[in-house]
Structure formats: C-alpha cells, structure tokens
Design an enzyme around this catalytic site. Structure first.
Site, short mmCIF file in Angstrom:
data_model
loop_
_atom_site.label_atom_id
_atom_site.label_comp_id
_atom_site.label_asym_id
_atom_site.label_seq_id
_atom_site.Cartn_x
_atom_site.Cartn_y
_atom_site.Cartn_z
N ASP A 207 0.83 -1.21 0.00
CA ASP A 207 0.00 0.00 0.00
C ASP A 207 0.86 1.26 0.00
OD1 ASP A 207 -2.43 1.33 -0.03
OD2 ASP A 207 -3.27 0.17 1.63
N TRP A 256 -2.79 3.33 -6.06
CA TRP A 256 -3.99 4.16 -6.27
C TRP A 256 -3.96 4.96 -7.58
CZ3 TRP A 256 -2.70 6.98 -1.05
CH2 TRP A 256 -2.65 6.04 -0.01
N GLY A 257 -3.28 4.45 -8.59
CA GLY A 257 -3.23 5.16 -9.87
C GLY A 257 -2.30 6.37 -9.85
N ALA A 259 1.49 8.44 -9.80
CA ALA A 259 2.85 8.38 -10.36
C ALA A 259 2.90 7.64 -11.70
CB ALA A 259 3.83 7.76 -9.35
N ASP A 277 -9.80 3.27 -3.27
CA ASP A 277 -10.54 2.06 -2.95
C ASP A 277 -11.89 1.97 -3.67
OD1 ASP A 277 -8.48 1.40 -1.32
OD2 ASP A 277 -9.61 1.49 0.56
#
Ligand SMILES: *[C@@H]1O[C@H](CO)[C@@H](O)[C@H](O)[C@H]1NC(C)=O
Ligand SMILES: *[C@@H]1O[C@H](CO)[C@@H](O)[C@H](O)[C@H]1NC(C)=O
Ligand SMILES: *[C@@H]1O[C@H](CO)[C@@H](O)[C@H](O)[C@H]1NC(C)=O
Length: 465
Positions: A207, A256-257, A259, A277
């Site tokens: 994460d 989380w999409g 970089a 999420d």
C-alpha cells in the site's frame, strides 16, 4: 593437547567475533561483534542499530539522500515464476476491514473449497491491513503478528491454507506505517521480505500510506520517466527484496493510480491499482472501467491494471450490476479478489463468480491482452463508459455488451464490425453466461440483436462456421 586447546580457543574466538543471522552488529553503544557470519551483511538501520541481513539482498537499507538513492535504486524485474495471469482470490479488507483474525481467514479458505471456488480457479487467500503488532521486535526489527488475532502466527495460518492447496497473501505499505497505523516496510524491505518468505507467503499487497514527504513526487521526475520517481523507487526497493527470496512472491502494487504507475508497473510488479478504494456502487464500476480503458496497452502477461477488490456481496448493487462488475474485471483482465463474507453469497452471486467461460477468458494461457471497445454499427452512439467490447481468447472472438442506461434496451451489432471477424462467411454465437449456443448462424453482414437489462452485460463467443 596444547595444540588442540589453542585450536579450540581460536575457533571459539572466530565464532564470538561474528554476529549471527539478524543479530546486532553495530550502533553507537554497541561493543559486540561488528561483522556477520559469511553470507550475511552488517546493515545499518540508524545511528544506534545495525543488523546482520542476508548479503544476497541488494536493497538499499540506509539511503543517504535523493541522488544516491536514484543511482543505487535497484532495477530488478518482478519474478516471472508467478503473476503471469491476473490473480484470482479473496482479500479480507472489504468484508472485515481491521476486524480480522485467524478464524475468519481459515473460514474463507475453507469456503474456497466447499463453495467450489478453488475448483473454479480461485487461489489466493489474502490478509489485508491490521495483522501485526503496532511495534516491530526491538531486537530483530521484524514485524510481529498480533498474537491475539493470529495465535498460531502467520506461519501457522499459512501452513493451514497451504494444506488446502491454496496460497496466502500478506499486506504491507511503502511508507513508515500502513493506512491503519501498523508498521510499514519503507527501509525494512529486506527483513520483511525475508520474514514473509520464511512464513510461506505467496503474495504481497503493498500500500501507499504514510509516505515521508521527501519520498513522494511533487512533479515529473527528471528525464520524464516515472520509473525513476520517488514513488516508483519505493516500490522497486520491495521488488528487489522479494526477488532475493528463494520462493517467488506475487507483487501487487497498491499505489492508487498515482505516479503514472501504468507506465512502470509491469517493470516492478505483477499488478497495480488504478484508483483509490472500490465501493459497492454503479458509479465506481463505470468510472474504473473508464480509467482502465485509457491504459489498456499496459496489460499483458505478468502485468495487469488492478481495478481493485470485488464488491459482489456488499452494498446494494443489483444482480445485473454485479454481472457487469464481474464481466468488466474479466474482460479487462484485472485481478479478481473477492471481498465479502462468502458464507452470505447467494446462488445467483456464486453462479456469476464461478462462471467457467468468463473465467476462461480471464485466465487464458495463450492470450494475454484484454478486450477493447469497438464501434458496433455505423451510427452507434458514444457512451461513457463505452458499451461494446471485443477481444480474443484461445476459443475465438468475444463480444461483451454493457447496457449503461437505467432501462432494458435492445442492443445490436453488425458481425463484420467486430474486429477480426472479417467481412465474409457465417458465424455461430455462443452465450458465455449460459454456456449455450444461440440457434442458427449469422452472416458477416447481418446484425445480431439482444435485449439487455439495465446495467447488465451480455457476453458472447463468436466462431466461424
Ligand atoms: C528522505 O529522508 C530520509 C531521512 O533523512 C532519508 O534517509 C531518505 O534517504 C530520504 N529519501 C529520499 C528519497 O531522498
Ligand atoms: C442501454 O444502454 C445504452 C446506453 O446508452 C443505451 O444507449 C441504450 O439506449 C441503453 N438503454 C436505453 C434505455 O436506452
Ligand atoms: C426508463 O423507462 C421509464 C419508463 O418507461 C421512463 O420513465 C424513464 O425515463 C426511462 N429512463 C431512462 C434513463 O431512459
């Protein structure tokens, strides 16, 4: 006698002057041995503590600044022994959040067997956040499983899951702490990867919470390649630690999409999250389909855009919406990790997630590319997300049709509009949901029509007669 005594003495002094595996080997107040046994490297964590870690690890444990990190950042690719196909499994988070324990995880593993999910191909039983103590072991620096939640440790649990013929996943974070405040692995990549390997872990979800400011990215990295961003380097350090282990560990990048992960995720791990999420809502399903469609070129064997864990069984999705949820994760080749208390799944929900033909498309060993939108007929409207998708599998050409509107509608497409079918010949259609052929044959120039319920998805396999 004299010679032998001397020999014994010198052997003893050799033993005592080396620190053992994971032993302390340095630090401000340290007066013990400062070298490690052969094969182990004295690795500083901070000014007060250094520890013997396997020399095989190439991970930078004590970075000294951005420039040296970039120069030394590992470039190891992920293991090719695992993760070729998108994962099929279960993850504890959507069902239980932090309220997890050994009994719940074992129950999930047993349900994989009793509900026929293992037979359908589901493999991974993955633990999410909140499995450990809040502090690392003061001496070994290892993460310690919460003894109340996991009385047999994670290794005991792993043995039970393995005994059922399943695989087990763990969770950590590329920051100082996980999202729920448990120890993160930034700076501890090597000791954590080694620990998980010893426990028998097969899968890591990694994460992106609690990232120190200097480890995040405020702008495009120099040279423009996001593989060299601070974010990517945090994940690359874990790749190196994982591939240094004797057993392969599948690597799920949960960024989380951020970089531009779709540009480098395949060089670093096996799958990568495309968004924050999931939620059990129609708006989440349609928005994540659109997000994924912008990056279909990143998807291939060993590299998958992750649309996040499944919400079938949660919230108030209609059964049609649950069919679309499953079908879209299938035809875009996302990992499919069930995220509910499986004892509550209905027969209709089980029929969706165990559908042999949709799972066959998802797990095709010969075709790694996802389906993509196509224009179904010359005046087909543009919708968001698109409604018509086609793709190939070892079994033929496939068409998936989503009714994105809130009413039942008749959808249709011209067979010659489907990429790859060509403009001549006769075709047979097969309904993938029911596993039955549609009666009759269709010419390339003809149109096929079907009534699709609101938010439902029709799925066909088309073969030339
Ligand atoms: C961030 O700061 C820490 C503490 O000074 C340092 O060890 C680390 O190397 C820095 N990270 C980067 C990417 O510069
Ligand atoms: C079902 O899906 C598409 C969405 O536009 C739509 O064009 C079709 O018309 C839908 N049904 C309805 C109501 O029109
Ligand atoms: C669905 O159909 C109902 C009844 O026919 C109609 O009132 C409604 O406007 C339609 N909704 C959409 C989104 O087309």
């Amino acid at each position: 006698m004299f010679t032998q005594a001397l020999l014994t003495l010198s052997l003893a002094s050799v033993v005592f002057s080396q620190s053992g595996p994971y032993g302390q080997c340095g630090g401000q107040a340290w007066t013990g041995p400062t070298i490690c046994q052969p094969g182990w490297l004295c690795t500083p964590f901070n000014a007060r503590y250094s520890q013997c870690l396997p020399a095989s690890s190439t991970v930078l444990m004590s970075p000294t600044g951005t420039d040296s990190i970039k120069a030394a950042a590992p470039t190891d690719p992920p293991s090719t022994k695992v993760g070729r196909l998108p994962a099929l499994g279960w993850n504890s988070w959507n069902a239980y959040r932090c309220d997890i324990n050994e009994a719940k995880v074992i129950a999930a593993a047993n349900q994989f067997v009793s509900l026929g999910l293992q037979a359908a191909g589901y493999q991974y039983i993955n633990i999410d956040d909140c499995w450990s103590n809040k502090a690392r072991d003061a001496t070994t620096k290892r993460i310690v499983p919460d003894p109340t939640k996991f009385p047999n440790g994670i290794s005991g649990l792993a043995a039970e899951v393995h005994a059922l013929g399943l695989k087990i996943g763990i969770y950590s974070d590329a920051g100082t702490a996980t999202c729920a405040g448990y120890p993160g692995s930034l700076g501890f990549e090597s000791v954590d990867a080694m620990t998980w390997n010893e426990w028998g872990i097969d899968y890591l979800k990694y994460d992106n919470c609690n990232v120190p400011g200097n480890w995040s990215d405020s702008s495009t990295p120099p040279g423009g390649d996001w593989y060299n961003s601070n974010s990517a380097i945090r994940y690359r350090q874990m790749t190196a630690a994982l591939v240094a282990q004797p057993q392969p560990i599948q690597y799920s990048i949960c960024i989380w999409g951020n970089a531009h992960v779709w540009d480098w995720g395949g060089r670093v791990g096996h799958s990568w999250r495309m968004s924050g999420d999931s939620s059990p809502t129609w708006s989440y399903i349609t928005s994540i389909i659109n997000t994924n469609l912008a990056h279909l070129a990143s998807i291939q064997f060993g590299a998958h855009n992750d649309m996040d864990m499944m919400e079938i069984g949660n919230g108030a999705l209609t059964i049609q919406e649950q069919r679309t949820h499953f079908a879209a994760w299938v035809f875009l080749k996302s990992p499919i990790l069930l995220g509910t208390d499986m004892s509550k799944l209905t027969a209709a929900q089980l029929a969706i997630i165990k559908n042999t033909e949709l799972l066959g498309f998802h797990q095709d060993i010969a075709v790694g590319t996802p389906a993509a939108p196509f224009k179904a007929y010359s005046t087909a409207p543009t919708t968001s997300p698109p409604e018509y998708y086609s793709g190939t599998s070892s079994k033929g050409t496939h068409v998936f049709i989503i009714n994105t509107s809130a009413n039942t509608t008749t959808k249709h497409f011209t067979l010659s509009s489907v990429p790859g079918l060509g403009t001549s010949g006769n075709f047979r259609l097969h309904d993938m949901w029911t596993g039955t052929d549609i009666s009759g044959t269709y010419e390339a120039t003809s149109s096929f029509s079907v009534s699709v319920a609101a938010h439902d998805t029709a799925a066909y396999r088309i073969t030339k007669v």
